[in-house]
Design a protein around this motif. Structure first.
Motif, short mmCIF file in Angstrom:
data_model
loop_
_atom_site.label_atom_id
_atom_site.label_comp_id
_atom_site.label_asym_id
_atom_site.label_seq_id
_atom_site.Cartn_x
_atom_site.Cartn_y
_atom_site.Cartn_z
N VAL A 276 11.75 -55.09 -52.22
CA VAL A 276 13.12 -54.72 -51.84
C VAL A 276 14.08 -55.81 -52.31
O VAL A 276 15.15 -55.52 -52.87
CB VAL A 276 13.24 -54.50 -50.31
CG1 VAL A 276 14.69 -54.41 -49.88
CG2 VAL A 276 12.49 -53.25 -49.89
N ALA A 277 13.69 -57.06 -52.11
CA ALA A 277 14.55 -58.18 -52.53
C ALA A 277 14.74 -58.20 -54.05
O ALA A 277 15.76 -58.68 -54.54
CB ALA A 277 13.94 -59.51 -52.06
N GLN A 278 13.77 -57.65 -54.78
CA GLN A 278 13.89 -57.56 -56.24
C GLN A 278 14.72 -56.35 -56.67
O GLN A 278 14.96 -56.17 -57.86
CB GLN A 278 12.49 -57.47 -56.87
CG GLN A 278 11.69 -58.73 -56.72
CD GLN A 278 10.24 -58.56 -57.19
OE1 GLN A 278 9.86 -57.53 -57.72
NE2 GLN A 278 9.45 -59.59 -56.97
N GLY A 279 15.14 -55.52 -55.70
CA GLY A 279 16.00 -54.39 -56.01
C GLY A 279 15.27 -53.09 -56.32
O GLY A 279 15.89 -52.13 -56.77
N LEU A 280 13.98 -53.04 -56.03
CA LEU A 280 13.23 -51.81 -56.31
C LEU A 280 13.53 -50.74 -55.26
O LEU A 280 13.78 -51.05 -54.09
CB LEU A 280 11.73 -52.09 -56.35
CG LEU A 280 11.30 -52.87 -57.58
CD1 LEU A 280 10.25 -53.90 -57.22
CD2 LEU A 280 10.75 -51.93 -58.61
N LEU A 281 13.46 -49.51 -55.68
CA LEU A 281 13.63 -48.37 -54.78
C LEU A 281 12.31 -48.07 -54.08
O LEU A 281 11.24 -48.46 -54.55
CB LEU A 281 14.09 -47.15 -55.57
CG LEU A 281 15.40 -47.31 -56.36
CD1 LEU A 281 15.63 -46.09 -57.26
CD2 LEU A 281 16.56 -47.52 -55.40
N GLN B 80 9.65 -46.66 -56.31
CA GLN B 80 9.10 -47.67 -57.22
C GLN B 80 8.12 -48.60 -56.48
O GLN B 80 7.07 -48.96 -57.01
CB GLN B 80 10.23 -48.50 -57.84
CG GLN B 80 11.12 -47.70 -58.76
CD GLN B 80 12.37 -48.47 -59.15
OE1 GLN B 80 13.04 -49.05 -58.29
NE2 GLN B 80 12.68 -48.49 -60.44
#
Length: 168
Positions: A140-145, A148
């Motif tokens: 989540v912190a990496q911006g993944l949905l 994903q």
């Protein structure tokens, strides 16, 4: 030491992969600025996913506040990159004997540096996450949905949502 095995990784993902595949690791020397490690995030990841592994942070930064934060996040020791072989040997021996280790030059300054209650609270909250919850939080912190994340972890999207609910 006859049964000593040294493994190397060039990124935080490499460290985590080795920790997953090698069950008998006792100690990690973690560079705060290795690829994939953002500040104390790598330390938090290792402590959350592998709480039985001691971590000594290695860094060129010897600011007592940074050292205090690393200790608050679960580091068993802190070793400036300027340290010599004798200090490295002392640090490894102390940490493997379940003692916290700091170089003599930092001990009094770090002792005078107060722990941040927000750091201590964050470290405790991160430590309470399961390894899978921590992985989800990292993605989540990496911006993944969610989809994903589910694909990367090979789980259903609803499982990711359940982990997020527990995290929140």
């Amino acid at each position: 030491v006859a049964d000593l095995v040294v493994l190397e990784a060039d990124s935080l993902d490499g460290v985590l992969s080795i920790l997953e595949s090698e069950a008998d690791i006792d100690l990690v020397l973690l560079d705060l600025h290795m690829p994939g490690n953002h500040g104390l995030a790598g330390l938090a990841a290792i402590r959350a996913q592998h709480p039985g592994v001691a971590v000594v942070v290695v860094s060129a930064n010897d600011d007592p506040r940074v050292v205090r934060r690393a200790l608050d996040h679960g580091a068993a020791g802190y070793l400036p990159k300027s340290s010599g072989l004798d200090e490295l040997r002392d640090a490894i021996r102390a940490v493997l004997a379940c003692e916290q280790w700091l170089p003599a030059t930092l001990r009094s300054a770090v002792a005078r540096t107060e722990s941040s209650s927000s750091d201590a609270d964050l470290a405790a909250r991160l430590a309470s996450l399961s390894p899978q919850q921590f992985r989800v939080l990292t993605f989540v912190a990496q911006g993944l949905l969610n989809k994903q994340i589910a694909d990367r972890l090979d789980v259903q999207e609803r499982t990711v949502k359940a982990h997020l609910s527990a995290i929140f």
